[in-house]
Scaffold this motif. Structure first.
Motif, PDB file in Angstrom:
ATOM      1  N   ASN A   7       0.869  -3.667   0.722  1.00  0.00           N
ATOM      2  CA  ASN A   7       0.740  -5.113   0.899  1.00  0.00           C
ATOM      3  C   ASN A   7      -0.272  -5.397   2.006  1.00  0.00           C
ATOM      4  OD1 ASN A   7       2.092  -5.370   3.548  1.00  0.00           O
ATOM      5  ND2 ASN A   7       3.962  -4.882   2.458  1.00  0.00           N
ATOM      6  N   ASP A   8      -0.623  -6.649   2.170  1.00  0.00           N
ATOM      7  CA  ASP A   8      -1.633  -7.051   3.158  1.00  0.00           C
ATOM      8  C   ASP A   8      -1.030  -7.667   4.415  1.00  0.00           C
ATOM      9  OD1 ASP A   8      -3.852  -6.212   1.645  1.00  0.00           O
ATOM     10  OD2 ASP A   8      -3.768  -8.039   0.447  1.00  0.00           O
ATOM     11  N   LYS A   9       0.250  -7.419   4.675  1.00  0.00           N
ATOM     12  CA  LYS A   9       0.890  -7.975   5.872  1.00  0.00           C
ATOM     13  C   LYS A   9       0.239  -7.398   7.125  1.00  0.00           C
ATOM     14  CE  LYS A   9       5.366  -8.949   3.877  1.00  0.00           C
ATOM     15  NZ  LYS A   9       6.808  -8.714   3.976  1.00  0.00           N
ATOM     16  N   ASN A  10       0.249  -8.176   8.178  1.00  0.00           N
ATOM     17  CA  ASN A  10      -0.354  -7.767   9.453  1.00  0.00           C
ATOM     18  C   ASN A  10       0.718  -7.167  10.359  1.00  0.00           C
ATOM     19  OD1 ASN A  10      -2.313  -7.425  11.408  1.00  0.00           O
ATOM     20  ND2 ASN A  10      -1.992  -9.449  12.264  1.00  0.00           N
ATOM     21  N   ASP A  11       1.311  -6.065   9.921  1.00  0.00           N
ATOM     22  CA  ASP A  11       2.313  -5.401  10.748  1.00  0.00           C
ATOM     23  C   ASP A  11       2.209  -3.887  10.596  1.00  0.00           C
ATOM     24  OD1 ASP A  11       3.886  -4.312   8.588  1.00  0.00           O
ATOM     25  OD2 ASP A  11       4.916  -6.205   8.370  1.00  0.00           O
ATOM     26  N   THR A  12       2.859  -3.193  11.474  1.00  0.00           N
ATOM     27  CA  THR A  12       2.892  -1.725  11.402  1.00  0.00           C
ATOM     28  C   THR A  12       4.341  -1.244  11.414  1.00  0.00           C
ATOM     29  OG1 THR A  12       2.605  -1.590  13.798  1.00  0.00           O
ATOM     30  CG2 THR A  12       0.620  -1.371  12.448  1.00  0.00           C
TER      31      THR A  12
END
Length: 67
Positions: A7-12
């Motif tokens: 996915n393109d979420k901005n998390d790690t």
């Protein structure tokens, strides 16, 4: 490497699992993948000769990929 749906979420947020362990999660961010790969490049012995999987544990139980 065994990756979950990307996915393109901005998390790690991710959990690494070893071969034979329950795979936790159905999706993982591209940013997390980049972080794992960078760690391996910086330390080539990390996960050497291992079959690792990783996914975002907060997506566990979802009936389909989380985008």
């Amino acid at each position: 490497m065994r990756l979950a749906w990307l996915n393109d979420k901005n998390d790690t947020n991710y959990t690494v699992t070893q071969k034979g362990e329950e795979y936790i999660g159905v999706s993982v961010s591209r940013k997390s993948c980049a972080q794992v790969i960078t760690k391996i490049i910086n330390n080539p012995k990390k996960y050497s000769r291992e079959s690792i999987g990783f996914a975002d544990p907060t997506t566990q139980g979802s009936s389909r990929p989380v985008y």
